[in-house]
Write a protein that holds these residues in place. Structure first.
Motif, PDB file in Angstrom:
ATOM      1  N   GLN A   1     -12.211   6.848 -65.397  1.00 55.80           N
ATOM      2  CA  GLN A   1     -10.972   6.905 -64.637  1.00 55.80           C
ATOM      3  C   GLN A   1      -9.786   6.887 -65.575  1.00 55.80           C
ATOM      4  O   GLN A   1      -9.746   6.110 -66.532  1.00 55.80           O
ATOM      5  N   THR A   2      -8.843   7.788 -65.326  1.00 61.14           N
ATOM      6  CA  THR A   2      -7.642   7.876 -66.158  1.00 61.14           C
ATOM      7  C   THR A   2      -6.434   7.443 -65.333  1.00 61.14           C
ATOM      8  O   THR A   2      -6.443   7.554 -64.106  1.00 61.14           O
ATOM      9  N   PRO A   3      -5.415   6.961 -66.023  1.00 59.32           N
ATOM     10  CA  PRO A   3      -4.218   6.482 -65.282  1.00 59.32           C
ATOM     11  C   PRO A   3      -3.448   7.609 -64.622  1.00 59.32           C
ATOM     12  O   PRO A   3      -3.574   8.736 -64.911  1.00 59.32           O
TER      13      PRO A   3
ATOM     14  N   ALA B   1     -15.094  -1.764 -67.295  1.00 62.08           N
ATOM     15  CA  ALA B   1     -14.724  -2.247 -68.622  1.00 62.08           C
ATOM     16  C   ALA B   1     -13.207  -2.229 -68.702  1.00 62.08           C
ATOM     17  O   ALA B   1     -12.622  -1.619 -69.576  1.00 62.08           O
ATOM     18  N   GLY B   2     -12.560  -2.859 -67.735  1.00 64.30           N
ATOM     19  CA  GLY B   2     -11.116  -2.801 -67.638  1.00 64.30           C
ATOM     20  C   GLY B   2     -10.648  -1.635 -66.794  1.00 64.30           C
ATOM     21  O   GLY B   2      -9.554  -1.613 -66.289  1.00 64.30           O
ATOM     22  N   HIS B   3     -11.500  -0.624 -66.645  1.00 67.83           N
ATOM     23  CA  HIS B   3     -11.248   0.538 -65.800  1.00 67.83           C
ATOM     24  C   HIS B   3     -12.602   1.083 -65.354  1.00 67.83           C
ATOM     25  O   HIS B   3     -13.642   0.701 -65.882  1.00 67.83           O
ATOM     26  N   LYS B   4     -12.587   1.975 -64.403  1.00 64.91           N
ATOM     27  CA  LYS B   4     -13.843   2.495 -63.849  1.00 64.91           C
ATOM     28  C   LYS B   4     -14.465   3.545 -64.762  1.00 64.91           C
ATOM     29  O   LYS B   4     -13.808   4.486 -65.178  1.00 64.91           O
ATOM     30  N   VAL B   5     -15.748   3.359 -65.065  1.00 66.03           N
ATOM     31  CA  VAL B   5     -16.555   4.339 -65.786  1.00 66.03           C
ATOM     32  C   VAL B   5     -17.800   4.581 -64.943  1.00 66.03           C
ATOM     33  O   VAL B   5     -18.466   3.639 -64.524  1.00 66.03           O
TER      34      VAL B   5
ATOM     35  N   LEU C   1     -22.174  -3.820 -63.068  1.00 66.44           N
ATOM     36  CA  LEU C   1     -22.838  -2.592 -62.663  1.00 66.44           C
ATOM     37  C   LEU C   1     -22.891  -2.554 -61.149  1.00 66.44           C
ATOM     38  O   LEU C   1     -23.201  -3.540 -60.503  1.00 66.44           O
ATOM     39  N   ARG C   2     -22.582  -1.380 -60.604  1.00 65.86           N
ATOM     40  CA  ARG C   2     -22.675  -1.177 -59.164  1.00 65.86           C
ATOM     41  C   ARG C   2     -23.272   0.194 -58.909  1.00 65.86           C
ATOM     42  O   ARG C   2     -22.856   1.192 -59.492  1.00 65.86           O
ATOM     43  N   ILE C   3     -24.279   0.240 -58.052  1.00 63.97           N
ATOM     44  CA  ILE C   3     -24.830   1.514 -57.614  1.00 63.97           C
ATOM     45  C   ILE C   3     -23.942   2.015 -56.485  1.00 63.97           C
ATOM     46  O   ILE C   3     -23.735   1.310 -55.492  1.00 63.97           O
ATOM     47  N   ILE C   4     -23.377   3.207 -56.646  1.00 65.32           N
ATOM     48  CA  ILE C   4     -22.501   3.761 -55.618  1.00 65.32           C
ATOM     49  C   ILE C   4     -23.381   4.429 -54.559  1.00 65.32           C
ATOM     50  O   ILE C   4     -24.126   5.353 -54.870  1.00 65.32           O
ATOM     51  N   PRO C   5     -23.296   3.963 -53.316  1.00 66.76           N
ATOM     52  CA  PRO C   5     -24.174   4.482 -52.266  1.00 66.76           C
ATOM     53  C   PRO C   5     -23.775   5.868 -51.768  1.00 66.76           C
ATOM     54  O   PRO C   5     -22.637   6.310 -51.936  1.00 66.76           O
TER      55      PRO C   5
END
Length: 85
Positions: A83-85, A21-25, A1-5
């Motif tokens: 995030q999609t490829p 989870a293998g990609h950005k959510v 988990l990361r809080i985006i500033p």
């Protein structure tokens, strides 16, 4: 988990959390009653509302500029961006 500033999103009035989870959510919402424009680093994201309904795909170029960011508006209702490829 990361809080985006706010330095990455352009808004201090939004809450944005990133999960990997293998990609950005990302989950994002406004911290008040107003809708807020924000930006998110990435080229393409699938957007889903809090009821699980897919709202569409956001592309970096949707705003007329291919600059490595998607731009969208959030309200008090959370949006989920995958995030999609």
């Amino acid at each position: 988990l990361r809080i985006i500033p706010s330095t990455e999103t352009g808004s201090e009035a939004a809450r944005i959390y990133e999960f990997k989870a293998g990609h950005k959510v990302v989950v994002a919402w406004a911290d008040g009653s107003n809708s807020i424009p924000i930006r998110l680093a990435g080229a393409s994201f699938k957007v889903t509302d809090s009821l699980g309904v897919v709202q569409g795909i956001l592309l970096d170029s949707d705003d007329g500029s291919s600059d490595g960011f998607v731009r969208f508006t959030v309200s008090q209702q959370p949006l989920y961006l995958e995030q999609t490829p």
